[in-house]
Design a protein around this motif. Structure first.
Motif, PDB file in Angstrom:
ATOM      1  N   GLU A  62      -0.412   6.864   1.632  1.00 20.92           N
ATOM      2  CA  GLU A  62      -1.865   7.320   1.892  1.00 20.92           C
ATOM      3  C   GLU A  62      -2.753   6.299   2.288  1.00 20.92           C
ATOM      4  OE1 GLU A  62      -3.251   9.347  -1.506  1.00 20.92           O
ATOM      5  OE2 GLU A  62      -2.298  11.216  -1.007  1.00 20.92           O
ATOM      6  N   GLN A  63      -2.522   5.053   1.723  1.00 23.63           N
ATOM      7  CA  GLN A  63      -3.318   4.027   2.118  1.00 23.63           C
ATOM      8  C   GLN A  63      -3.052   3.586   3.403  1.00 23.63           C
ATOM      9  OE1 GLN A  63      -2.224   1.762  -1.465  1.00 23.63           O
ATOM     10  NE2 GLN A  63      -4.265   1.917  -2.371  1.00 23.63           N
TER      11      GLN A  63
ATOM     12  N   PRO B 193       0.873  -1.354  -0.109  1.00 33.40           N
ATOM     13  CA  PRO B 193      -0.055   0.080   0.003  1.00 33.40           C
ATOM     14  C   PRO B 193       0.845   1.162   0.102  1.00 33.40           C
ATOM     15  CG  PRO B 193      -0.064  -0.823   2.103  1.00 33.40           C
ATOM     16  CD  PRO B 193       0.901  -1.862   1.325  1.00 33.40           C
TER      17      PRO B 193
END
Length: 56
Positions: free
Chosen positions: A7-8, A4
């Motif tokens: 941000e994720q 990921p």
């Protein structure tokens, strides 16, 4: 699938911190994922499945 993005990851961390139920759900999902990885090590996919997975 890959890793990921930052941000994720941040969004996941915020979601987990919102509620104890979220933390439990995340821990359960993480444990299931790790178990699946261990099973793949013990029972590797058949060659035709490995090729199909690599194309995903």
């Amino acid at each position: 699938m890959g890793e990921p993005s930052a941000e994720q990851r941040d969004a996941i961390y915020r979601w987990v911190e919102e509620s104890p139920q979220h933390a439990v759900a995340f821990a359960a999902a993480e444990a299931a994922w790790e178990q699946a990885e261990r099973l793949k090590a013990v029972y590797p996919p058949a060659p035709e499945q490995a090729v199909a997975s690599a194309d995903d």
